[in-house]
Design a protein around this motif. Structure first.
Motif, PDB file in Angstrom:
ATOM      1  N   ASN A 104       0.805  -1.215   0.000  1.00 46.32           N
ATOM      2  CA  ASN A 104       0.000   0.000   0.000  1.00 46.32           C
ATOM      3  C   ASN A 104       0.845   1.275   0.000  1.00 46.32           C
TER       4      ASN A 104
ATOM      5  N   HIS B  18      -4.881  -1.593  -9.403  1.00 47.81           N
ATOM      6  CA  HIS B  18      -4.512  -1.688  -7.992  1.00 47.81           C
ATOM      7  C   HIS B  18      -5.774  -1.648  -7.120  1.00 47.81           C
TER       8      HIS B  18
ATOM      9  N   ALA C 131      -6.512  -1.088  -4.006  1.00 40.75           N
ATOM     10  CA  ALA C 131      -6.752   0.038  -3.102  1.00 40.75           C
ATOM     11  C   ALA C 131      -7.240   1.275  -3.841  1.00 40.75           C
ATOM     12  N   LEU C 132      -6.958   1.340  -5.145  1.00 46.33           N
ATOM     13  CA  LEU C 132      -7.303   2.534  -5.930  1.00 46.33           C
ATOM     14  C   LEU C 132      -8.536   2.335  -6.808  1.00 46.33           C
ATOM     15  N   GLN C 133      -9.090   1.118  -6.795  1.00 42.62           N
ATOM     16  CA  GLN C 133     -10.244   0.856  -7.658  1.00 42.62           C
ATOM     17  C   GLN C 133     -11.468   1.727  -7.342  1.00 42.62           C
TER      18      GLN C 133
ATOM     19  N   THR D 236      -4.600   9.923  -1.961  1.00 42.67           N
ATOM     20  CA  THR D 236      -5.152   8.603  -2.261  1.00 42.67           C
ATOM     21  C   THR D 236      -4.892   7.656  -1.091  1.00 42.67           C
ATOM     22  N   PRO D 237      -5.539   6.473  -1.077  1.00 42.16           N
ATOM     23  CA  PRO D 237      -5.282   5.490  -0.009  1.00 42.16           C
ATOM     24  C   PRO D 237      -3.878   4.887  -0.059  1.00 42.16           C
ATOM     25  N   VAL D 238      -3.180   5.082  -1.169  1.00 38.46           N
ATOM     26  CA  VAL D 238      -1.814   4.555  -1.303  1.00 38.46           C
ATOM     27  C   VAL D 238      -0.831   5.608  -0.800  1.00 38.46           C
TER      28      VAL D 238
END
Length: 451
Positions: free
Chosen positions: A248, A281, A283-285, A403-405
């Protein structure tokens, strides 16, 4: 604790105005940066091209006095406003296909009285329509240019009893020019935000800023020079094809023939490209699914070269009930006799070939200026994805910069900066992402100092 090394360069993907703004801001704070652009030139959808033995812009972009972030960026890279922009109070002129002329000019009064005076003294509108527009603007001021629930601009105008004449002559061309989206589908919230920025605060916010030079010379070139002289690197023809993400965290970017490691990346690409890069990815969907709802709208620009003695009479003029929407006299650029005709949004013109489009536009201009000779040459630029569509409830789908990443940020006018697809929105998004990284590095440095 962050694993960011203060000496590691930040990767900025995309050399449009958002990416340039981000890279300049990072360089200004002595953060090493690598800017990757897939094309052979910078500027993205606001760039200069060479055609018909002259430099022209890929579209006639308009700046306003309210563009504080853009003006600040120019100052930061050493570009003086007066060298590249000519400032003039808002004055709008339209030719109607029926021969009527409409003029609205603001006065040298504090905001919002400058607008009120402009509406009150508008030429070509009936007294009834002038009072109706004035009452509408007063109501918007009282409501602080905001509404609770988004609706189309058409619904907003009907709610405030704006006549069809007033809609056609004033609000529709303003909406289409600002949002590149027709009023029946355009977001009233975004339209009101545009009006608020231009008319609510200071008189100078509504000034028109006329570019004295081509777009490439105004920002991309001096921004690139600034980045390169502040320990940054600008690399053209470098297409990022994949993001490298592990645990992540962003770990780098992959190009066609090599990869570049990085712990911080700003993705300043058009939303279609961003969606393609983040979708693989997990986490980004969710962000990719949001972006899926964002549509795009085209802009066509028809360049007609007339005899060098031909002048429009104003730097810009609108055209009503015609395919042509705005005509810009490029004489201010030293290109005497060159007219840039802008057609925003969708329409039947998209189905025409370039010859038919030029012939139609030239005929419309000939009807408005019968004394003009025929144009000597022509050139058409079609930007099929010129802007995102500022449709109703579009704000629900615009992603934030973060973003979550960990270490990955988004920039671009489509992100949630609260503005329609403007140069100011692009610049503001780039600054926003860069400042996230600046804060991250300051926090990491503080933690390292105290550990």
């Amino acid at each position: 604790m962050s694993n960011n090394n203060s000496e590691d360069p930040v990767i900025v993907v995309g050399g449009g105005w958002a990416g340039l703004a981000a890279a300049v801001e990072l360089a200004r704070h002595e953060i090493p940066v690598i800017l990757l652009e897939s094309a052979k030139q910078l500027g993205g959808r606001a760039r200069s091209i060479y055609a018909n033995e002259m430099h022209i812009d890929n579209g006639q972009h308009l700046l306003l006095g309210a563009y504080e972030s853009t003006l600040g960026l120019l100052r930061n890279i050493g570009v003086h406003e007066t060298n590249v922009l000519q400032r003039q109070p808002l004055s709008l002129h339209w030719f109607h296909s029926n021969g009527k002329k409409i003029t609205i000019s603001t006065a040298k009064l504090p905001a919002p009285f400058h607008l009120a005076w402009g509406l009150f003294t508008a030429k070509g509108l009936s007294w009834k329509d002038r009072f109706s527009a004035l009452n509408f603007s007063r109501q918007l001021q009282r409501d602080k240019f905001s509404i609770d629930t988004d609706c189309s601009v058409t619904e907003l105008l009907q709610k405030h009893h704006q006549s069809q004449t007033l809609i056609t002559a004033l609000w529709e061309p303003l909406c289409l020019g600002a949002l590149n989206t027709h009023i029946h589908e355009a977001s009233a919230k975004l339209f009101l935000r545009t009006l608020s920025d231009s008319f609510r605060h200071t008189r100078r916010d509504s000034d028109l800023l006329l570019t004295r030079t081509n777009l490439g010379e105004m920002l991309p070139k001096p921004a690139s020079d600034y980045i390169e002289t502040h320990h940054g690197s600008v690399r053209l023809g470098q297409r990022v094809v994949r993001l490298s993400i592990a645990d992540n965290r962003i770990t780098g970017v992959e190009l066609n023939n090599h990869s570049i490691p990085a712990t911080q990346v700003i993705l300043a690409t058009p939303h279609v490209i961003t969606k393609r890069l983040i979708k693989p990815h997990a986490a980004l969907q969710p962000i990719a699914e949001k972006i899926e709802h964002i549509q795009h709208r085209p802009i066509c620009t028809v360049y007609l070269q007339y005899d060098k003695n031909i002048k429009l009479g104003h730097w810009m003029r609108g055209s009503l009930n015609t395919v042509s929407q705005w005509v810009f006299d490029r004489g201010i650029h030293g290109q005497d006799g060159l007219m840039a005709v802008v057609i925003s949004g969708s329409g039947e013109h998209l189905e025409w070939d370039n010859d038919k489009l030029c012939q139609h536009v030239a005929q419309e201009i000939a009807e408005q200026h019968p004394q003009w000779p025929a144009p000597l040459s022509q050139h058409v630029i079609r930007e099929k994805r010129a802007t995102f569509a500022s449709t109703v409830n579009i704000q629900d789908y615009r992603p934030s910069a973060k973003t979550p990443v960990s270490g990955l940020y988004l920039a671009g006018d489509y992100t949630d900066v609260g503005l329609p697809a403007t140069l100011e929105g692009a610049v503001r998004s780039g600054l926003q992402s860069a400042r996230h990284i600046i804060r991250d590095r300051l926090n990491a440095s503080s933690l390292h100092t105290h550990s």
